[in-house]
Write an enzyme that holds these catalytic residues in place. Structure first.
Site, mmCIF file in Angstrom:
data_model
loop_
_atom_site.group_PDB
_atom_site.id
_atom_site.type_symbol
_atom_site.label_atom_id
_atom_site.label_comp_id
_atom_site.label_asym_id
_atom_site.label_seq_id
_atom_site.Cartn_x
_atom_site.Cartn_y
_atom_site.Cartn_z
ATOM 1 N N LYS A 11 0.821 -1.217 0.000
ATOM 2 C CA LYS A 11 0.000 0.000 0.000
ATOM 3 C C LYS A 11 0.859 1.275 0.000
ATOM 4 O O LYS A 11 2.066 1.231 0.272
ATOM 5 C CB LYS A 11 -0.932 -0.043 1.211
ATOM 6 N N TYR A 51 -12.385 -2.176 -3.653
ATOM 7 C CA TYR A 51 -12.872 -2.248 -2.267
ATOM 8 C C TYR A 51 -14.395 -2.138 -2.195
ATOM 9 O O TYR A 51 -14.937 -1.814 -1.137
ATOM 10 C CB TYR A 51 -12.204 -1.165 -1.416
ATOM 11 N N ASN A 114 -2.033 0.215 6.730
ATOM 12 C CA ASN A 114 -1.462 -1.004 7.310
ATOM 13 C C ASN A 114 -0.604 -1.788 6.320
ATOM 14 O O ASN A 114 -0.458 -3.002 6.420
ATOM 15 C CB ASN A 114 -2.571 -1.860 7.933
ATOM 16 N N HIS A 117 -2.252 -5.415 1.523
ATOM 17 C CA HIS A 117 -3.538 -6.096 1.328
ATOM 18 C C HIS A 117 -3.243 -7.541 0.966
ATOM 19 O O HIS A 117 -2.291 -7.821 0.241
ATOM 20 C CB HIS A 117 -4.326 -5.460 0.173
ATOM 21 N N GLU A 128 -9.707 -11.057 -7.433
ATOM 22 C CA GLU A 128 -8.782 -9.931 -7.265
ATOM 23 C C GLU A 128 -7.586 -10.048 -8.206
ATOM 24 O O GLU A 128 -7.110 -9.033 -8.736
ATOM 25 C CB GLU A 128 -8.326 -9.856 -5.809
HETATM 26 P P1 ADP Z 1 -7.855 -6.830 5.735
HETATM 27 O O1 ADP Z 1 -7.061 -5.881 4.862
HETATM 28 O O2 ADP Z 1 -7.057 -7.304 6.912
HETATM 29 O O3 ADP Z 1 -8.482 -7.961 4.964
HETATM 30 P P2 ADP Z 1 -10.518 -5.600 5.825
HETATM 31 O O4 ADP Z 1 -10.818 -6.360 4.581
HETATM 32 O O5 ADP Z 1 -11.473 -5.721 6.971
HETATM 33 O O6 ADP Z 1 -9.059 -5.971 6.383
HETATM 34 O O7 ADP Z 1 -10.406 -4.047 5.506
HETATM 35 C C1 ADP Z 1 -9.804 -3.608 4.299
HETATM 36 C C2 ADP Z 1 -8.912 -2.433 4.621
HETATM 37 O O8 ADP Z 1 -9.713 -1.342 5.072
HETATM 38 C C3 ADP Z 1 -7.902 -2.657 5.760
HETATM 39 O O9 ADP Z 1 -6.740 -3.353 5.366
HETATM 40 C C4 ADP Z 1 -7.609 -1.233 6.177
HETATM 41 O O10 ADP Z 1 -6.709 -0.578 5.262
HETATM 42 C C5 ADP Z 1 -8.990 -0.586 6.041
HETATM 43 N N1 ADP Z 1 -9.739 -0.653 7.306
HETATM 44 C C6 ADP Z 1 -10.318 -1.753 7.865
HETATM 45 N N2 ADP Z 1 -10.933 -1.440 9.022
HETATM 46 C C7 ADP Z 1 -10.742 -0.116 9.202
HETATM 47 C C8 ADP Z 1 -11.136 0.816 10.210
HETATM 48 N N3 ADP Z 1 -11.847 0.445 11.275
HETATM 49 N N4 ADP Z 1 -10.757 2.120 10.061
HETATM 50 C C9 ADP Z 1 -10.037 2.518 8.985
HETATM 51 N N5 ADP Z 1 -9.642 1.685 7.993
HETATM 52 C C10 ADP Z 1 -9.979 0.391 8.098
HETATM 53 MG MG MG Z 2 -9.943 -7.890 3.489
#
Ligand code: ADP
Ligand code: MG
Length: 140
Positions: A11, A51, A114, A117, A128
């Site tokens: 990212k 997304y 974070n 992905h 994807e």
């Molecule tokens: P992952 O990436 O671990 O699969 P998710 O699919 O739940 O997590 O969420 C997609 C992305 O959205 C996350 O990697 C993060 O960048 C963002 N995200 C998820 N939850 C939050 C939150 N509570 N606040 C802000 N951004 C979030």
């Molecule tokens: Mg996810």
């Protein structure tokens, strides 16, 4: 176990800090092979479509803005159990909950920024990968 492929994205928070190589070493040291990779600037429409499953979430607009705030590195990772293995290497979504040694524990700035992905299931991995890569761009 079976050989699988999963979509990975390094990212913008990570490309901004020049962490592509350090993150790739985590994948390779963890037993995954990078079988496709390209650095791109996502458009708003691409980030919104990618997304789309999160469209109703409160963080959706911020997430899209973040994902287009700089270049990303799109990757296909291959290996035994690659989808679950990559999720282990990445660590929990919230870096505060991520295990020692994971990418998110070491590099993530926040729950949003974070660093990586990773696909979460075989169906989403296939969707994807096809969203970003032609079959001819993936070389095992
Ligand atoms: P992952 O990436 O671990 O699969 P998710 O699919 O739940 O997590 O969420 C997609 C992305 O959205 C996350 O990697 C993060 O960048 C963002 N995200 C998820 N939850 C939050 C939150 N509570 N606040 C802000 N951004 C979030
Ligand atoms: Mg996810």
């Amino acid at each position: 176990m079976a050989v699988e492929r999963t979509l990975s994205i390094i990212k913008p928070d990570a490309t901004r800090r020049n962490l592509t190589g350090k993150i790739n070493a985590k994948f390779e040291d963890g037993g995954l092979r990078i079988v496709a990779q390209k650095r791109v600037q996502l458009s708003k429409a691409q980030a919104e479509a990618f997304y789309g499953v999160h469209r109703e979430r409160g963080f959706f607009n911020d997430l899209v803005s973040f994902m287009i705030s700089g270049p990303v590195v799109l990757q296909v990772l291959e290996g035994e159990n690659a989808i679950a293995r990559n999720r282990e290497i990445m660590g929990a979504t919230n870096p505060a909950n991520a295990a020692e040694g994971t990418i998110r524990k070491e590099f993530a700035e926040s729950i949003e920024a974070n660093s990586v992905h990773g696909s979460d299931a075989p169906e989403t991995a296939a969707q994807e990968i096809a969203f970003f890569f032609a079959g001819t761009e993936i070389v095992a």
